[in-house]
Design a protein around this motif. Structure first.
Motif: not given
Ligand SMILES: Cc1cc2nc3c(=O)[nH]c(=O)nc-3n(C[C@H](O)[C@H](O)[C@H](O)COP(=O)(O)OP(=O)(O)OC[C@H]3O[C@@H](n4cnc5c(N)ncnc54)[C@H](O)[C@@H]3O)c2cc1C
Ligand code: SF4
Ligand code: SF4
Lengths: 359, 461
Positions: A63-64, A207-209, B128, B131-132, B135, B139
């Motif tokens: 996801y990263s 993509d959420r932990y 990450g 991109k992390a 994200n 969110n």
């Protein structure tokens, strides 16, 4: 394609991806794979086997990643390493004839269960003792030992052979206590599923932990270990202290077994539920069914064990006893050829990583 | 699409997201219009790895301290003074509070990556990568009730009598539709994705440039605003370009396409001639000039040649090098004259002197009587196998942008527009007029994204 040919092409693909990652390294903080990767400039097949078995499929690096499909680099590290890992278990399993039997195939696993049940029902019919207390009223202690000793030790021996092959392939050295301790600590906390900072993995929530998978996996692991401890302690009580079953609730076998069984049920149910929510293309899609069947079998083993305890003293005992013991028998038999092997290989990989990262 | 928005945010990268989160936290109704499809959301920000952060003591993953003066000095050095001091110091000072703010939004940091120890004090790395980070912000936006449209390209920002009324947006390539809002934040990056514009600005050779980041930053909004009288900053002809692996994709090759072998190599052009001192300084200080140097060569291509002695002295490359046992053979494989290359290498080797070679610092091991000289790390290239990489200019960003005030308001000749703010690359030219300071792009975007979000939210409330 032969297993070796499959493994070669999976390894080549994973190597291509690792070479891209090695020029990037953004995911260094997620798990042990990336720090291990940076020790190399190029990757031998053995390096790839090692990296693949270190990967816990947390999916953080998917996801990263700015290079996943549709980008032309087409990275999917969790799936690529997953395939190499899966094939390493199948390749190194012994005897080779069974190697892929239960991994992919939920039906085969169900068949194993059926065989286990049939054997136990037949045994109960044929070997019903004259006298005996508790479960031994239905199947003598001697008969149980005669069935389960080989059913337990033969699969373990098969796992031992596979591990030896693995150890040779990854060029493992002599193991020290410190390395075992380090690997145990890592496995005990599922460090490689914690996202590197305790935030968890990216299994079921995109993509959420989330720590859900880590929690359910550890419930499964610890529940299983408690059930195993219950059996072991009972064996010791039987042979060393001549204290024979049946045992009351406030005895070590039950104090381990009952909570262990409950925890194992919760853990496996949770893992199965998470599996339905996760994206199969970030795992090894072809073994989805086999893994699900295996989790279901573990659940079935613990649930029937608990049920058996619940029906103590009723007419349901003989049938449930056969069902539970049949499930346990099936579970033992598939250990080397199903998802269960992952525990052994993973642990070996963690020990090997303890050896390599020390240098 | 009849919903009434308080704030429209144009773009979907770091600056846009910081603005959207900041505004939405005040309760404003925010919409993000991102021209990329969902997978490619996040512009160039998705390719980043860190941001440069002032700190007066250890802060999160950052060690020691990095104070305003040192930070500003570093900026002056790379921009050669092409910076607005007030804006620059504001950015630097505010960077310190950005880090904890980012962590609160769900962005995670990690210690500096292996091979980048020199940045562990100044730059905070994202766990990450970018991109992390992107994200995490998306969110957060979802949790705050921000509406996000992907495949939504803003074609026109409507300004009437100095006042913003609505944007015209093409959804999934369709006819533009209108989205009205009380205020707008422009965070749509530079124009490097528009190769025609790049060629007009730079010259025909720009057609051969590779674009390191997103193809979606085409400067549509930038041009639209300039056409409507917005004031510009930054050199319209210039872009930041580095030398990257010549085999990289045309767009979005990202960080992995960089090549760190130049200081240990000789670099020749298509004719097999050297053209610049490869060992002028340590690579982090020189890597930005090589884009330009290669851009000036025939067909905008260069070839970096090393021997096996140097093969492991730099970060691994994304594509394996071309390998050959002879220099002639290497030249042929690279598509240049092997004989010529062999002559150039022989000349270079003859000019090398004895001395101590030290890969990580300037070692003074220079050539003798060679033009152009190689002033450090000059070791003969004589130990097969030989390795070659092709180099092409890779564009990071363009410098032309909108002039803004310290409150991120967009300016026209008549003064600031009352409800138009800008953040990120689209206004970075005010602060970064020339050169580049590693990690500063994300700092500008975060600081001004937050300012723009705050100001726009205050305006609409
Ligand atoms: C490979 C690479 C690595 C980098 N590494 C770093 C680093 O480590 N640290 C650092 O500080 N900087 C780095 N940079 C620079 C950094 O990427 C930029 O400074 C920063 O991302 C700018 O943020 P932004 O939000 O202004 O623009 P972007 O992140 O590029 O976002 C612009 C957004 O606007 C959208 N958009 C464009 N036009 C329209 C339109 N008409 N309508 C709607 N949406 C539109 C785009 O799709 C995109 O989402 C790097 C750049 C590259 C290319
Ligand atoms: S998975 Fe992607 S982001 Fe992570 S290290 Fe590899 S290339 Fe980089
Ligand atoms: S999936 Fe997780 S454990 Fe596997 S390599 Fe990626 S980050 Fe590491």
């Amino acid at each position: 394609m032969s297993l070796d040919a499959l493994a070669r092409s999976a390894t080549d693909e994973a190597r291509r991806q690792m070479e891209i990652c090695n020029a990037c390294r953004y995911c260094e903080g997620f798990c042990s794979v990336f720090p291990a990767m940076t020790r190399h400039r190029s990757f031998t097949d053995a390096d790839m086997t090692h990296l693949a078995n270190l990967c816990h499929n947390c999916r953080g690096c998917y996801y990263s990643c700015q290079f996943t499909e549709p980008h032309e680099f087409n990275l999917n590290v969790p799936a690529a390493l997953g395939e190499v890992r899966q094939l390493s278990w199948e390749r190194l399993a012994w005897p080779g004839a069974f190697s892929r039997l239960f991994h992919e195939n939920g039906v085969a696993l169900a068949a194993a269960l059926a065989v286990g049940l049939a054997v136990m029902f037949a045994a109960l019919q044929a070997l019903r003792p004259e006298s005996g207390e508790g479960f031994y009223a239905y199947l003598s202690h001697g008969a149980m030992i005669a069935i389960f000793t080989p059913a337990f030790f033969l699969p373990l021996a098969a796992v031992g052979v596979a591990l030896r092959r693995y150890w040779r392939e990854v060029e493992g050295q002599r193991v020290t206590l410190g390395q075992i301790v380090e690997a145990t600590r890592s496995a005990g906390t599922m460090r490689n599923l914690d996202g590197g900072q305790g935030q968890g993995c990216n299994f079921e929530k995109g993509d959420r932990y989330s720590n859900a998978r880590r929690v359910f996996h550890q419930l499964t692991l610890y529940g299983f270990l408690m059930c195993f401890a219950a059996t072991s302690v009972a064996t010791v009580m039987h042979y060393v202290f001549a204290w024979e079953a049946p045992y009351g609730f406030f005895t070590p076998p039950k104090l381990f077994g009952v909570p262990g069984g409950i925890i194992l049920c919760v853990g496996t149910a949770g893992l199965a539920w998470l599996k339905t929510k996760a994206d199969p293309k970030l795992g090894i899609a072809r073994v989805w069914g086999g893994e699900m069947a295996f989790v279901a079998l573990l659940f079935f083993v613990s649930a029937t064990g608990l049920a058996l305890y619940a029906v103590t003293g009723t007419a349901a005992v003989p049938a449930l006893l056969a069902i539970h013991l049949g499930a346990v028998l099936a579970f033992f038999l598939v250990i080397p050829y199903s998802k269960m092997t992952h525990g052994f290989f993973r642990f070996a990989a963690l020990v090997r990583e303890a050896q390599l990262s020390r240098r | 699409m009849t919903e009434a928005y308080d704030i429209a945010v144009v773009g979907g990268g770091n600056a846009a997201l910081c603005a959207a989160v900041t505004a939405a936290e005040t309760g404003a109704k925010v919409v993000i219009l991102e021209s990329a499809p969902e997978f490619y959301r996040g512009g160039n920000s998705r390719h980043t790895r860190n941001f440069r952060c002032m700190h007066r003591g250890p802060l999160s993953v950052l060690v020691d301290s990095y104070e305003e003066e040192e930070y500003f000095e570093d900026l002056l050095l790379v921009t050669k003074g092409e910076t607005d001091e007030e804006m620059a110091r504001l950015t630097i000072r505010m960077s310190e509070e950005c880090l904890p703010w980012m962590e609160r939004q769900g962005v995670r940091f990690q210690p500096s990556l292996s091979g980048t120890l020199s940045l562990s004090r100044t730059n905070a790395f994202f766990l990450g990568g970018g991109k992390a980070l992107v994200n995490a912000y998306y969110n957060r936006c979802e949790d705050l009730g921000v509406d996000v449209f992907y495949d939504a390209e803003v074609k026109h920002v409507n300004i009437e009598d100095g006042h913003f009324t609505h944007v015209d947006v093409s959804m999934k390539g369709g006819e533009p539709t209108r989205i009205a809002a009380k205020a707008v934040v422009l965070a749509s990056g530079g124009f490097q994705g528009d190769l025609d514009w790049l060629t007009r600005a730079w010259g025909p050779s720009a057609a051969n440039f590779l674009i390191r980041g997103t193809p979606y930053n085409r400067g549509v909004v930038l041009k639209d605003m300039l056409d409507q009288g917005a004031e510009s900053v930054g050199d319209p002809t210039q872009c930041h370009a580095v030398a990257i692996d010549g085999r990289s994709p045309k767009f979005d090759g990202g960080i992995v396409t960089r090549l760190d072998c130049v200081p240990f190599s000789i670099v020749v052009n298509q004719n097999g001639d050297r053209f610049y001192d490869e060992g002028e300084d340590v690579w982090p200080k020189r890597y930005a000039i090589w884009g330009r140097l290669v851009a000036a060569q025939p067909d905008q291509v260069g070839y970096s040649i090393i021997d096996s002695k140097s093969a492991e002295l730099f970060m691994p490359s994304v594509f394996p090098p071309i390998v050959a046992d002879t220099i002639e053979g290497l030249g042929q494989q690279l598509g240049i004259s092997g004989d010529k290359l062999a002559r150039t290498v022989a000349e270079f080797n003859a000019a090398c002197r004895e001395g101590r070679f030290h890969p990580t610092e300037k070692d003074g091991l220079a050539t003798d009587g060679l033009t152009p000289p190689k002033t450090n790390w000059a070791r003969p290239i004589d130990t097969p196998p030989y390795y070659g990489y092709s180099l092409r200019p890779g564009v990071t960003f363009t410098y032309l942008g909108l002039k803004v005030s310290p409150t991120a308001q967009v300016h026209t000749a008549e003064g600031p527009l009352d409800n138009v703010w800008a953040a990120g690359e689209i206004m970075a030219g005010s602060i970064l007029g020339q050169g580049y300071l590693a990690g500063f792009g994300m700092t500008i975007g975060t600081v001004f994204g937050r300012i723009a979000g705050r100001e726009a939210a205050a305006y609409v409330s």
